[in-house]
Motif scaffolding. Structure first.
Motif, short mmCIF file in Angstrom:
data_model
loop_
_atom_site.label_atom_id
_atom_site.label_comp_id
_atom_site.label_asym_id
_atom_site.label_seq_id
_atom_site.Cartn_x
_atom_site.Cartn_y
_atom_site.Cartn_z
N THR A 31 -23.76 -24.04 0.74
CA THR A 31 -23.93 -22.94 1.97
C THR A 31 -24.55 -23.83 2.96
O THR A 31 -24.31 -23.57 4.51
N LEU A 32 -25.40 -24.86 2.82
CA LEU A 32 -25.83 -25.71 3.98
C LEU A 32 -24.83 -26.45 4.73
O LEU A 32 -24.67 -26.54 5.90
N PHE A 33 -23.65 -26.93 3.91
CA PHE A 33 -22.59 -27.69 4.48
C PHE A 33 -21.79 -26.45 5.23
O PHE A 33 -21.54 -26.66 6.50
N GLU A 34 -21.45 -25.38 4.71
CA GLU A 34 -20.55 -24.51 5.36
C GLU A 34 -21.26 -23.45 6.47
O GLU A 34 -20.53 -22.94 7.16
N GLU A 35 -22.52 -23.48 6.24
CA GLU A 35 -23.21 -22.42 7.04
C GLU A 35 -22.67 -21.23 7.19
O GLU A 35 -22.55 -20.37 8.02
N ALA A 36 -22.32 -20.76 5.77
CA ALA A 36 -22.00 -19.33 5.42
C ALA A 36 -22.38 -19.02 4.09
O ALA A 36 -22.45 -19.67 3.11
N PRO A 37 -22.29 -17.57 3.80
CA PRO A 37 -22.88 -17.38 2.25
C PRO A 37 -21.78 -17.79 1.26
O PRO A 37 -20.35 -17.81 1.77
N THR A 38 -22.11 -18.00 0.31
CA THR A 38 -21.25 -18.91 -0.53
C THR A 38 -21.55 -18.44 -2.06
O THR A 38 -22.61 -18.32 -2.47
N VAL A 39 -20.60 -18.32 -2.91
CA VAL A 39 -20.68 -18.00 -4.35
C VAL A 39 -20.15 -19.16 -4.84
O VAL A 39 -18.83 -19.50 -4.77
N VAL A 40 -20.62 -19.84 -6.03
CA VAL A 40 -20.06 -20.86 -7.00
C VAL A 40 -20.48 -20.07 -8.15
O VAL A 40 -21.62 -20.13 -8.79
N HIS A 41 -19.33 -20.22 -9.08
CA HIS A 41 -19.40 -19.71 -10.24
C HIS A 41 -19.08 -20.51 -11.36
O HIS A 41 -17.89 -21.07 -11.30
N GLY A 42 -19.81 -20.62 -12.49
CA GLY A 42 -19.29 -21.36 -13.57
C GLY A 42 -18.79 -22.90 -13.24
O GLY A 42 -19.48 -23.75 -12.94
N GLU A 74 -9.82 -14.86 -9.91
CA GLU A 74 -8.98 -16.27 -9.35
C GLU A 74 -8.03 -15.84 -8.16
O GLU A 74 -7.24 -15.04 -8.30
N GLN A 75 -8.02 -16.71 -7.06
CA GLN A 75 -7.11 -16.54 -5.94
C GLN A 75 -6.67 -17.96 -5.64
O GLN A 75 -7.30 -18.96 -5.61
N PRO A 76 -5.33 -17.89 -5.33
CA PRO A 76 -4.86 -19.46 -4.87
C PRO A 76 -5.78 -19.98 -3.71
O PRO A 76 -6.07 -21.10 -3.82
N ALA A 77 -5.99 -19.10 -2.53
CA ALA A 77 -6.84 -19.57 -1.75
C ALA A 77 -8.43 -20.14 -2.03
O ALA A 77 -8.81 -21.38 -1.68
N ARG A 78 -8.63 -19.31 -3.22
CA ARG A 78 -10.27 -19.89 -3.69
C ARG A 78 -10.12 -21.21 -4.52
O ARG A 78 -10.91 -22.10 -4.30
N THR A 79 -8.84 -21.22 -5.20
CA THR A 79 -8.91 -22.53 -5.83
C THR A 79 -8.80 -23.91 -5.10
O THR A 79 -9.31 -24.77 -5.33
N GLU A 80 -7.83 -23.45 -4.03
CA GLU A 80 -7.69 -24.39 -3.06
C GLU A 80 -9.03 -24.87 -2.35
O GLU A 80 -9.26 -26.10 -1.99
N LEU A 81 -9.86 -23.89 -1.97
CA LEU A 81 -11.05 -23.92 -1.26
C LEU A 81 -12.12 -24.80 -2.43
O LEU A 81 -12.86 -25.81 -2.15
N ILE A 82 -12.21 -24.52 -3.53
CA ILE A 82 -13.10 -25.28 -4.62
C ILE A 82 -12.45 -26.67 -4.66
O ILE A 82 -13.27 -27.54 -4.72
N GLU A 83 -11.19 -26.85 -4.47
CA GLU A 83 -10.49 -28.32 -4.82
C GLU A 83 -11.07 -29.18 -3.62
O GLU A 83 -11.33 -30.15 -3.64
#
Length: 719
Positions: free
Chosen positions: A139-150, A25-34
């Protein structure tokens, strides 16, 4: 098959016991998911959406697969190998096209059934507008490798999943689709994304190779050991020097977009030209080039060209000055309107694709080499092992590469291992590879062994006589079973390799001494050939000329008669390798003068030549025949017949040499004051007579080359 498939096949399998490692869990990650979730809400989706069980009709799915047939062709074998690494881990591998429609999937049967419940199946669209935040769509939208978990998935029904996806691009930067590994979120592993990205790069590199198989490709990295791995950058160069495309690693290393890179040429990017690259890699055993960006950042570069040997003729090109290329980095002739054209018809590729030449290139007029080449040509593609004997520096690897190039394996890797240069404690790991943590000091992710790297191609074991005895048993087992088991692993990896061995040692003596396995010897010696030493060849002038052509393709200097005379009188203990080093230095010293003279040669070489001269002078003087009182001395034959290079004198003529008694006057003349040259000629004639006219035997007894014998005898006749 894609390059470096073996890297994936031998990657450490770390999922035997699933590790429950939640995504940090990282603040930047949480903001990105939001942000991602807000985007989905804006699309009108809700988090309690029911799974869409309306996939494409069978005909529509068939049409989608037909449109993406090339993507599937390249991806399917990679997916199968990737699946071998994650089998029994409640996971699946998914290939989706650029619209997000799933084209193909493989995985554990039980997990595939669970995936069906959320419509994670071929024919269903997983773009964000359909399935919200998920690895494929995002990944299609960001055009970059992506992890989406749970719970990071937007739709609650997908929260049991953990997904790692990477985009697949063509060499021009256009997205082709997405490769994804999806599993149970409880079995998330941090290495999954690394495997997915590596697999996507394999697909991209194969696509690039297919698109530009008849074009020059530069494989580069700032660290030379990474060339030939998935970390290397690849750029494709047109006949006019323009950059046509690149893989993702190239873009990352150069810090450019695909469009920006295609605005460059070789001159503006690296300060060189395509003909200069070809010329460099035409040389025997070429080393990687070192090329620099305009910023001064250096890269090690290999060149590859996988088309037919005669299919590419470099188009004449005019290079013009480029303002951002420093003058000291421009090629000779760049910007002056000169046209360059390089014919690659006589050039081939080494095992790894590096530009190189086949057996015809080695045939330089020496009859021993011609006979050797004829023998080798008869066993190519016959699954007969080759064992090359010869002194150090005679060109054993050059011959091995030529054999590989002329074989059906030419487009597959050529992997050379010098068994004498690798510490005994590391050679086993180097050959067979190792798993993570196999021994102290091992790299974290393990390493692929050289044998696996050579899969499909040729493994060249240089100085095989220096391989430790215990390791010989393992190598023999690999050659018999065609399977490799890395250190620390229980999994055998099948390999298909042609093996060429080489050594300067006498293996039969080593067998008698118990230091080399007899069974391994007979496994390696299907055909045994011996490369002659340079001093025993009569093509030194041709070999020297070819070396100079490779070193100085635009302004090749001549060799003065005095220097060539020195060369032919010298024994060349370092053989062709030593000759190449001497000429390389001399060519630099003679730059702009047009001819290599004696003062261009390095001091250490001249000192070596001088010491040989001094060593021979007393021996020649001491060997002058002196007639005892009242006795006769043998009369040297005044006119020795001229023999072709490498031939022995006929028995009748050999018997005639020195056969008859000489008059006393000849003995008196023998002790009269004479030049050193005259004494040398007499000594050569006497030794030749004692050897029954056999030039090879005489040259070994005298410690000089056969060329020197021929030249001295011709000189004696002129006198």
């Amino acid at each position: 098959m894609v390059e470096n498939h073996r890297a994936l096949a031998s990657a450490p399998k770390t999922w035997t016991t699933p590790a429950v490692l939640p995504v940090p869990e990282q603040p930047a990650r949480t903001e990105l998911i939001e942000q991602w979730h807000q985007r989905c809400s804006a699309l009108g989706l809700t988090r309690i959406e029911r799974p869409d069980f309306e996939p494409l009709m069978r005909s529509d799915l068939a049409l989608a697969r037909e449109r993406n047939q090339r993507l599937f062709t390249h991806a399917a074998p990679v997916m199968e190998m990737l699946f071998e690494q994650i089998v029994d881990t409640e996971s699946m591998i998914v290939l989706a096209d650029v619209t997000g429609t799933i084209l193909h999937s493989v995985g554990d049967d039980k997990f595939l059934q669970r995936a069906d419940k959320v419509a994670l199946t071929p024919g269903v669209n997983w773009a964000e507008h359909s399935k919200g935040t998920n690895a494929i769509g995002t990944t299609l939208f960001e055009e970059a490798p992506t992890v989406v978990h749970g719970g990071e998935h937007f739709i609650h029904a997908n929260n049991f999943l953990t997904c790692s996806a990477a985009p697949i691009f063509d060499p021009r930067g256009n997205m082709l689709g997405v490769l994804d590994v999806t599993g149970d979120q409880r079995s998330y592993h941090q290495h999954t994304m690394g495997l997915v990205r590596m697999s996507a790069r394999m697909i991209e590199n194969q696509w690039l190779s297919d698109d530009y198989g008849n074009r020059l490709r530069l494989h580069f990295h700032s660290r030379v050991e990474f060339i030939g791995t998935l970390l290397e950058g690849i750029i494709v160069v047109g006949g006019d020097g323009k950059i046509l495309g690149a893989n993702r690693s190239a873009l990352d290393q150069l810090d450019m977009s695909s469009a920006a890179l295609r605005m460059h040429s070789l001159t503006s990017l690296f300060g060189t030209t395509a003909p200069a690259v070809f010329d460099h890699f035409r040389s025997p055993l070429p080393t990687p080039m070192t090329l620099c960006l305009s910023s001064g950042r250096p890269f090690h570069v290999n060149a590859r060209f996988n088309g037919p040997q005669r299919s590419m003729v470099m188009e004449p090109q005019i290079t013009t000055p480029v303002l951002d290329v420093p003058a000291h980095r421009r090629d000779p002739g760049a910007g002056n309107g000169k046209r360059y054209g390089t014919l690659v018809g006589d050039t081939a590729q080494s095992a790894d694709g590096t530009l190189f030449s086949g057996l015809h290139y080695l045939n330089t007029g020496d009859p021993q080499i011609a006979t050797l080449v004829q023998k080798v040509q008869r066993v190519i593609n016959r699954d007969i092992p080759l064992l090359i004997l010869g002194e150090t520096g005679t060109g054993k690897e050059l011959l091995a590469r030529a054999v590989h190039q002329d074989s059906n394996r030419a487009k597959q890797p050529f992997v050379a291992v010098n068994c004498a240069s690798i510490p005994e404690s590391l050679i086993e790991a180097e050959l067979f590879g190792y798993e993570d943590g196999a021994f102290t000091g091992a790299r974290r992710k393990g390493a692929v062994g050289r044998i696996v790297q050579a899969n499909g191609g040729t493994l060249f074991l240089d100085e095989i006589g220096d391989m430790p005895l215990p390791l010989q048993a393992r190598l023999l087992r690999v050659l018999q079973e065609r399977n490799v088991t890395p250190l620390g692993s229980l999994k055998a990896i099948p390999v298909d390799i042609a093996v060429i061995g080489a050594t300067h040692r006498k293996l039969r003596d080593m067998i008698d001494a118990g230091t080399f396995r007899e069974d391994l010897y007979y496994r390696l010696n299907g055909l045994v050939v011996r490369l002659p030493a340079l001093r025993d060849r009569c093509d030194l002038d041709v070999v020297a000329r070819r070396i100079l052509l490779a070193e100085c393709p635009h302004a090749t200097p001549d060799i003065s008669p005095q220097v060539m005379s020195l060369f032919k009188a010298y024994a060349w203990p370092g053989n062709v390798r030593q000759l190449a080093n001497v000429l390389r230095t001399a060519a630099v010293m003679a730059a702009g003068e047009g001819q290599i003279a004696e003062h261009h040669l390095s001091d250490d070489f001249l000192e070596d030549v001088q010491s040989v001269r001094h060593a021979r002078a007393p021996a020649a003087s001491a060997a002058i025949p002196v007639a005892p009182a009242g006795g006769d001395v043998a009369q040297p034959q005044a006119h020795l017949p001229q023999l072709p290079c490498g031939a022995a004198m006929p028995d009748a003529q050999a018997t005639a040499v020195g056969a008859g008694p000489a008059p006393r006057q000849a003995a008196m003349e023998a002790v009269a004051p004479r030049t050193l040259g005259e004494a040398e000629v007499d000594l050569i004639r006497k030794t030749l007579a004692d050897a029954n006219g056999n030039i090879s035997v005489a040259s070994k007894r005298l410690g000089i080359s056969r060329n020197t014998i021929y030249r001295k005898l011709r000189w004696g006749q002129k006198e």
